[in-house]
Design a protein around this motif. Structure first.
Motif, short mmCIF file in Angstrom:
data_model
loop_
_atom_site.label_atom_id
_atom_site.label_comp_id
_atom_site.label_asym_id
_atom_site.label_seq_id
_atom_site.Cartn_x
_atom_site.Cartn_y
_atom_site.Cartn_z
N GLN A 179 -86.99 43.24 10.63
CA GLN A 179 -86.19 44.47 10.75
C GLN A 179 -84.69 44.26 11.34
O GLN A 179 -84.28 43.49 12.29
N PRO A 180 -83.65 45.10 10.79
CA PRO A 180 -82.43 45.05 11.15
C PRO A 180 -82.35 45.31 12.50
O PRO A 180 -83.20 46.15 13.19
N GLY A 181 -81.60 44.49 13.56
CA GLY A 181 -81.05 44.68 14.79
C GLY A 181 -82.21 43.87 15.72
O GLY A 181 -81.85 43.64 16.93
N THR A 182 -83.14 43.10 15.03
CA THR A 182 -84.09 42.09 15.75
C THR A 182 -83.17 40.88 16.03
O THR A 182 -82.14 40.65 15.21
N ALA A 196 -70.41 42.74 2.57
CA ALA A 196 -71.51 43.26 2.56
C ALA A 196 -71.72 44.87 1.97
O ALA A 196 -72.65 45.04 1.10
N ARG A 197 -70.69 45.45 2.05
CA ARG A 197 -70.34 46.63 1.33
C ARG A 197 -70.83 46.56 -0.18
O ARG A 197 -71.11 47.29 -0.95
N MET A 198 -69.87 45.45 -0.73
CA MET A 198 -69.80 45.09 -2.01
C MET A 198 -71.37 44.81 -2.74
O MET A 198 -71.64 45.10 -3.71
N TYR A 199 -72.13 44.33 -1.64
CA TYR A 199 -73.51 43.98 -2.10
C TYR A 199 -74.28 45.31 -2.62
O TYR A 199 -75.20 45.43 -3.48
N VAL A 200 -73.91 46.46 -1.95
CA VAL A 200 -74.48 47.77 -2.41
C VAL A 200 -73.57 48.31 -3.40
O VAL A 200 -74.31 48.99 -4.45
N ASP A 201 -72.26 48.52 -3.36
CA ASP A 201 -71.39 49.25 -4.14
C ASP A 201 -71.04 48.43 -5.59
O ASP A 201 -70.81 49.18 -6.55
N LEU A 252 -83.10 38.21 -6.82
CA LEU A 252 -83.93 37.37 -5.62
C LEU A 252 -85.16 38.11 -5.04
O LEU A 252 -86.30 37.73 -4.84
N ALA A 253 -84.65 39.42 -4.73
CA ALA A 253 -86.01 40.41 -4.27
C ALA A 253 -85.43 41.86 -4.22
O ALA A 253 -84.18 41.87 -3.67
N PRO A 254 -86.08 42.37 -5.13
CA PRO A 254 -85.67 43.99 -5.10
C PRO A 254 -85.39 44.67 -3.90
O PRO A 254 -86.25 44.63 -2.90
N GLY A 255 -84.34 45.09 -3.61
CA GLY A 255 -83.98 45.76 -2.31
C GLY A 255 -83.26 44.87 -1.40
O GLY A 255 -82.82 45.45 -0.30
N LEU A 256 -83.08 43.57 -1.71
CA LEU A 256 -82.61 42.73 -0.92
C LEU A 256 -81.38 43.12 -0.26
O LEU A 256 -80.53 42.77 0.56
N ASN A 257 -80.45 43.55 -1.33
CA ASN A 257 -78.95 43.94 -1.22
C ASN A 257 -78.73 45.02 0.04
O ASN A 257 -77.90 44.90 0.87
N ILE A 258 -79.50 46.12 -0.18
CA ILE A 258 -79.60 46.94 0.68
C ILE A 258 -79.98 46.51 2.07
O ILE A 258 -79.31 46.64 3.28
N TRP A 259 -80.94 45.79 2.26
CA TRP A 259 -81.54 45.08 3.67
C TRP A 259 -80.36 44.17 4.21
O TRP A 259 -80.16 44.30 5.28
N LEU A 260 -79.67 43.56 3.30
CA LEU A 260 -78.91 42.39 3.64
C LEU A 260 -77.68 43.26 4.38
O LEU A 260 -77.02 42.87 5.55
#
Length: 263
Positions: free
Chosen positions: A186-189, A218-223, A234-242
């Motif tokens: 989880q983010p923040g851990t 990291a914004r570019m990973y989503v936008d 690599l893993a579906p949803g990895l960009n948002i989690w990163l």
């Protein structure tokens, strides 16, 4: 001819002929390196053809960076000793030439890296960064950031890298990130923050990256569809989690992800 008197030449004429200053010839005379061996009827000293030939030999040794005292010893040494010394000077010169060629090659790579950003063919890029990688991104990055200090650092570092080194940089952190995402970190851990720092360090392989810069990246990973596709492969949803773990880590270090700029 002006400067010529019988079998000798004046210091000014010789200086002009060989391309050194009169002061230099006077100095060589004072230290006994090359002295004019003829004289005019009025007592003025003149350089004979043999003296001028000796000057040319001095100039050759100077081009090899041989110190003046050693030049004097070489000029007056027995033939065998002189030949041995010449062999040493030749070997040193060849070593210098090889070093200069290596430096020239490095400069060529740096120039190319500054112009292109990545000294890898399109095929090598896809093989290293994955099938979803788009080589056009490098050209786009050059058009956007070519005048920035970060691009200069990126070019300097990439100029010295081999495809194998790029492979290691590209996959080491991404594999860790994908594994952590699949395991629900989880983010923040503490673990997520450590991963965010490793991700920032991986960017540091290209250029010095602040937490604010990392947020912008990291914004570019989503936008950006290209980056999103790369990480989702690599893993579906990895960009948002990163992006989320980068933002959480930056916020914990006093950077507001919503207002962060490239600084």
């Amino acid at each position: 001819m002006a400067g010529d008197i019988a079998e000798g030449r004046t210091v000014g004429a010789v200086a002009a002929q060989v391309g050194v200053t009169i002061r230099t010839l006077h100095h060589w005379d004072e230290i006994g390196l090359v002295s004019p061996s003829a004289r005019t009827p009025g007592g003025y000293r003149l350089y004979t053809p043999a003296d001028v030939a000796r000057i040319h030999r001095v100039l050759i040794y100077r081009e090899l960076d041989v110190p003046l005292p050693e030049i004097a010893a070489l000029l007056d040494a027995p033939a065998a000793d002189a030949v041995e010394s010449l062999h040493r000077q030749r070997d040193q010169l060849r070593a210098r030439m090889a070093h200069l060629r290596s430096m020239a090659d490095s400069l060529d790579r740096l120039i190319e890296a500054r112009q292109t950003g990545l000294l890898l063919s399109d095929e090598e890029q896809v093989a290293i960064f994955g099938a979803d990688w788009q080589p056009s991104r490098v050209k786009e990055a050059h058009s956007r950031w070519a005048d920035t200090p970060q691009w200069a650092q990126y070019a300097e570092r990439s100029a010295e890298r081999t495809p194998a080194e790029w492979q290691e940089i590209a996959h080491a952190v991404n594999a860790e990130l994908a594994e952590a995402f699949r395991h629900g970190v989880q983010p923040g851990t503490i673990e997520a923050d450590a991963l965010a720092e490793r991700h920032r360090a991986s960017i540091g392989q290209y250029f010095d990256c602040t937490h604010a810069m990392q947020v912008c990246i990291a914004r570019m990973y989503v936008d950006d569809p290209g980056y999103a596709s790369f990480y989702n492969a690599l893993a579906p949803g990895l960009n948002i989690w990163l992006q989320r773990i980068v933002n959480a880590n930056a916020r914990a270090r006093g950077v507001d992800p919503d207002t962060a700029t490239w600084s």
